[in-house]
Scaffold this motif. Structure first.
Motif, PDB file in Angstrom:
ATOM      1  N   THR A 249       0.544  -1.473  -0.325  1.00  0.00           N
ATOM      2  CA  THR A 249       0.193   0.324  -0.037  1.00  0.00           C
ATOM      3  C   THR A 249       0.594   0.966   0.208  1.00  0.00           C
ATOM      4  OG1 THR A 249       0.035   0.190   2.382  1.00  0.00           O
ATOM      5  CG2 THR A 249      -1.778  -1.391   0.737  1.00  0.00           C
ATOM      6  N   GLY A 250       2.059   1.236   0.308  1.00  0.00           N
ATOM      7  CA  GLY A 250       3.454   2.129   0.458  1.00  0.00           C
ATOM      8  C   GLY A 250       3.374   2.255   1.924  1.00  0.00           C
ATOM      9  N   ASP A 251       2.869   2.163   2.655  1.00  0.00           N
ATOM     10  CA  ASP A 251       2.681   2.660   4.346  1.00  0.00           C
ATOM     11  C   ASP A 251       3.622   1.755   5.054  1.00  0.00           C
ATOM     12  OD1 ASP A 251       1.782   5.027   4.495  1.00  0.00           O
ATOM     13  OD2 ASP A 251      -0.859   3.789   4.041  1.00  0.00           O
ATOM     14  N   GLY A 252       4.443   0.451   4.256  1.00  0.00           N
ATOM     15  CA  GLY A 252       4.445  -0.336   5.193  1.00  0.00           C
ATOM     16  C   GLY A 252       6.562  -0.425   4.846  1.00  0.00           C
ATOM     17  N   PRO A 253       6.885  -1.516   5.673  1.00  0.00           N
ATOM     18  CA  PRO A 253       8.469  -1.779   5.472  1.00  0.00           C
ATOM     19  C   PRO A 253       8.572  -2.129   3.477  1.00  0.00           C
ATOM     20  CG  PRO A 253       7.601  -3.981   6.351  1.00  0.00           C
ATOM     21  CD  PRO A 253       6.423  -2.760   6.205  1.00  0.00           C
ATOM     22  N   PRO A 254       9.415  -1.815   2.806  1.00  0.00           N
ATOM     23  CA  PRO A 254      10.131  -1.981   1.970  1.00  0.00           C
ATOM     24  C   PRO A 254       9.676  -4.146   2.112  1.00  0.00           C
ATOM     25  CG  PRO A 254      11.726  -1.027   2.635  1.00  0.00           C
ATOM     26  CD  PRO A 254      10.519  -1.195   3.727  1.00  0.00           C
ATOM     27  N   SER A 255       9.790  -4.750   0.693  1.00  0.00           N
ATOM     28  CA  SER A 255       9.492  -6.441   0.389  1.00  0.00           C
ATOM     29  C   SER A 255      10.052  -6.499   0.963  1.00  0.00           C
ATOM     30  CB  SER A 255       8.877  -6.300  -0.970  1.00  0.00           C
ATOM     31  OG  SER A 255       7.616  -5.330  -1.154  1.00  0.00           O
ATOM     32  N   ALA A 256       9.889  -7.997   1.228  1.00  0.00           N
ATOM     33  CA  ALA A 256      11.627  -8.824   1.951  1.00  0.00           C
ATOM     34  C   ALA A 256      12.008  -9.944   1.081  1.00  0.00           C
ATOM     35  CB  ALA A 256      10.222  -9.251   3.139  1.00  0.00           C
ATOM     36  N   GLY A 257      12.439 -10.010   0.829  1.00  0.00           N
ATOM     37  CA  GLY A 257      13.531 -10.913  -0.219  1.00  0.00           C
ATOM     38  C   GLY A 257      13.307 -10.204  -1.598  1.00  0.00           C
ATOM     39  N   SER A 258      13.701 -11.061  -2.689  1.00  0.00           N
ATOM     40  CA  SER A 258      14.015 -10.615  -4.043  1.00  0.00           C
ATOM     41  C   SER A 258      13.235  -9.933  -4.707  1.00  0.00           C
ATOM     42  CB  SER A 258      15.200 -11.474  -4.547  1.00  0.00           C
ATOM     43  OG  SER A 258      13.781 -12.748  -5.583  1.00  0.00           O
ATOM     44  N   PRO A 259      13.601  -9.009  -5.445  1.00  0.00           N
ATOM     45  CA  PRO A 259      12.735  -8.310  -6.378  1.00  0.00           C
ATOM     46  C   PRO A 259      12.253  -9.669  -7.339  1.00  0.00           C
ATOM     47  CG  PRO A 259      14.223  -6.800  -6.273  1.00  0.00           C
ATOM     48  CD  PRO A 259      14.978  -8.399  -5.268  1.00  0.00           C
ATOM     49  N   GLN A 260      12.695 -10.506  -7.502  1.00  0.00           N
ATOM     50  CA  GLN A 260      12.174 -11.525  -8.184  1.00  0.00           C
ATOM     51  C   GLN A 260      10.883 -12.172  -7.645  1.00  0.00           C
ATOM     52  OE1 GLN A 260      14.967 -10.687  -8.449  1.00  0.00           O
ATOM     53  NE2 GLN A 260      16.328 -10.198 -10.341  1.00  0.00           N
ATOM     54  N   GLU A 261      11.135 -12.489  -6.665  1.00  0.00           N
ATOM     55  CA  GLU A 261      10.663 -13.555  -5.844  1.00  0.00           C
ATOM     56  C   GLU A 261       8.685 -11.955  -5.707  1.00  0.00           C
ATOM     57  OE1 GLU A 261      12.393 -16.172  -2.690  1.00  0.00           O
ATOM     58  OE2 GLU A 261      12.799 -13.808  -1.835  1.00  0.00           O
ATOM     59  N   ARG A 262       9.253 -10.608  -5.216  1.00  0.00           N
ATOM     60  CA  ARG A 262       7.948 -10.389  -5.111  1.00  0.00           C
ATOM     61  C   ARG A 262       7.424 -10.166  -6.399  1.00  0.00           C
ATOM     62  NH1 ARG A 262       4.724  -8.354  -1.418  1.00  0.00           N
ATOM     63  NH2 ARG A 262       3.076  -6.474  -2.223  1.00  0.00           N
ATOM     64  N   ALA A 263       7.696 -10.206  -6.936  1.00  0.00           N
ATOM     65  CA  ALA A 263       7.303 -10.159  -8.301  1.00  0.00           C
ATOM     66  C   ALA A 263       6.233 -11.189  -9.399  1.00  0.00           C
ATOM     67  CB  ALA A 263       8.407  -9.618  -9.711  1.00  0.00           C
ATOM     68  N   GLY A 264       7.511 -12.640  -9.181  1.00  0.00           N
ATOM     69  CA  GLY A 264       6.033 -13.049  -8.999  1.00  0.00           C
ATOM     70  C   GLY A 264       4.876 -12.966  -7.871  1.00  0.00           C
ATOM     71  N   ALA A 265       5.088 -12.856  -6.997  1.00  0.00           N
ATOM     72  CA  ALA A 265       3.863 -13.263  -5.875  1.00  0.00           C
ATOM     73  C   ALA A 265       2.773 -11.886  -6.530  1.00  0.00           C
ATOM     74  CB  ALA A 265       4.573 -12.885  -4.294  1.00  0.00           C
ATOM     75  N   VAL A 266       2.964 -10.835  -6.585  1.00  0.00           N
ATOM     76  CA  VAL A 266       2.107 -10.115  -7.216  1.00  0.00           C
ATOM     77  C   VAL A 266       1.583 -10.826  -8.935  1.00  0.00           C
ATOM     78  CG1 VAL A 266       2.359  -7.649  -8.666  1.00  0.00           C
ATOM     79  CG2 VAL A 266       3.725  -7.761  -6.626  1.00  0.00           C
ATOM     80  N   ARG A 267       2.427 -10.960 -10.093  1.00  0.00           N
ATOM     81  CA  ARG A 267       1.682 -12.048 -10.738  1.00  0.00           C
ATOM     82  C   ARG A 267       1.049 -12.498 -10.772  1.00  0.00           C
ATOM     83  NH1 ARG A 267       6.728 -11.961 -12.749  1.00  0.00           N
ATOM     84  NH2 ARG A 267       6.737 -14.607 -12.298  1.00  0.00           N
ATOM     85  N   THR A 268       0.754 -13.905  -9.585  1.00  0.00           N
ATOM     86  CA  THR A 268       0.385 -14.878  -9.470  1.00  0.00           C
ATOM     87  C   THR A 268      -1.254 -14.271  -8.571  1.00  0.00           C
ATOM     88  OG1 THR A 268       2.007 -16.365  -8.879  1.00  0.00           O
ATOM     89  CG2 THR A 268      -0.513 -16.798  -7.343  1.00  0.00           C
ATOM     90  N   ALA A 269      -0.833 -13.070  -7.371  1.00  0.00           N
ATOM     91  CA  ALA A 269      -1.838 -12.050  -6.997  1.00  0.00           C
ATOM     92  C   ALA A 269      -2.999 -11.909  -8.009  1.00  0.00           C
ATOM     93  CB  ALA A 269      -1.573 -11.437  -5.581  1.00  0.00           C
ATOM     94  N   PHE A 270      -2.516 -11.199  -8.877  1.00  0.00           N
ATOM     95  CA  PHE A 270      -3.014 -10.544 -10.173  1.00  0.00           C
ATOM     96  C   PHE A 270      -4.009 -11.620 -10.973  1.00  0.00           C
ATOM     97  CE2 PHE A 270      -3.658  -7.594 -13.715  1.00  0.00           C
ATOM     98  CZ  PHE A 270      -4.290  -6.449 -12.919  1.00  0.00           C
ATOM     99  N   GLU A 271      -3.079 -12.796 -11.830  1.00  0.00           N
ATOM    100  CA  GLU A 271      -4.005 -13.402 -12.147  1.00  0.00           C
ATOM    101  C   GLU A 271      -4.798 -14.027 -11.135  1.00  0.00           C
ATOM    102  OE1 GLU A 271      -0.483 -16.261 -12.986  1.00  0.00           O
ATOM    103  OE2 GLU A 271       0.083 -14.151 -14.529  1.00  0.00           O
ATOM    104  N   GLY A 272      -4.873 -14.470  -9.941  1.00  0.00           N
ATOM    105  CA  GLY A 272      -6.044 -14.956  -9.363  1.00  0.00           C
ATOM    106  C   GLY A 272      -7.118 -13.655  -9.419  1.00  0.00           C
ATOM    107  N   LEU A 273      -6.577 -12.345  -9.165  1.00  0.00           N
ATOM    108  CA  LEU A 273      -7.638 -11.897  -9.322  1.00  0.00           C
ATOM    109  C   LEU A 273      -8.257 -11.592 -10.877  1.00  0.00           C
ATOM    110  CD1 LEU A 273      -7.685  -7.725  -7.990  1.00  0.00           C
ATOM    111  CD2 LEU A 273      -7.920  -7.746 -10.435  1.00  0.00           C
ATOM    112  N   LEU A 274      -7.487 -11.435 -11.936  1.00  0.00           N
ATOM    113  CA  LEU A 274      -8.948 -11.267 -13.211  1.00  0.00           C
ATOM    114  C   LEU A 274      -9.267 -12.553 -13.131  1.00  0.00           C
ATOM    115  CD1 LEU A 274      -5.270 -10.437 -15.194  1.00  0.00           C
ATOM    116  CD2 LEU A 274      -7.263  -9.425 -14.408  1.00  0.00           C
TER     117      LEU A 274
END
Length: 163
Positions: free
Chosen positions: A13-38
């Motif tokens: 949301t922009g109000d929490g700490p920077p994302s933990a883990g690697s940028p690639q891991e985060r991008a994969g989690a975001v992609r999976t969540a967004f595909e679930g939303l679609l």
């Protein structure tokens, strides 16, 4: 949904700490969540001409989370805060809006980061991403001339209304 660390996925949301883990891991989690939303959109709006282009009922009950996921999935960076609440990264910040069901999107960053100078262009990009995803987004100028977006779900047609 759980990420590779076994914790529940939360969009930034922009109000929490920077994302933990690697940028690639985060991008994969975001992609999976967004595909679930679609997929939720497709399953819950099968009669709509563009079911992926209209927020699902689920999103309307969690607009901060839904809008954050849309922005993060588009590759727009979120802001972040440090342990004592200070801004440590420049990016979008999503919070509750002025009316129920609405959210506010601001462009925030650490003091001296230049966020105020980038906000018009950055929020313009956020506005386009959100509109493509079916949200109604309007750009406003608030106190001290800082810009922000007010984001709401699209207005539903009234049953039985003439079209």
């Amino acid at each position: 949904m759980r990420d590779s660390h076994g914790t529940a996925f939360e969009p930034a949301t922009g109000d929490g700490p920077p994302s933990a883990g690697s940028p690639q891991e985060r991008a994969g989690a975001v992609r999976t969540a967004f595909e679930g939303l679609l997929q939720i959109r497709r399953l819950t709006r099968p009669d709509h001409a563009d079911p992926e282009g209209v927020p699902a009922e689920w999103e309307l009950h969690r607009p901060v989370r839904a809008v954050s996921l849309v922005l993060e999935s588009a590759g727009i960076p979120p802001s972040a805060t440090g342990e004592s609440g200070e801004r440590v990264a420049t990016g979008y910040r999503v919070s509750g809006g002025g009316v129920p069901g609405a959210v506010r999107v601001e462009w925030s960053g650490p003091p001296g980061s230049g966020a105020v100078h980038d906000e018009e262009e950055a929020l313009g990009e956020c506005l386009q991403v959100l509109r493509r995803s079916g949200w109604t987004a309007l750009l406003y100028r608030g106190p001290r001339r800082r810009r922000y977006l007010e984001v709401e779900p699209p207005k539903r047609p009234v049953s039985g209304a003439a079209r």
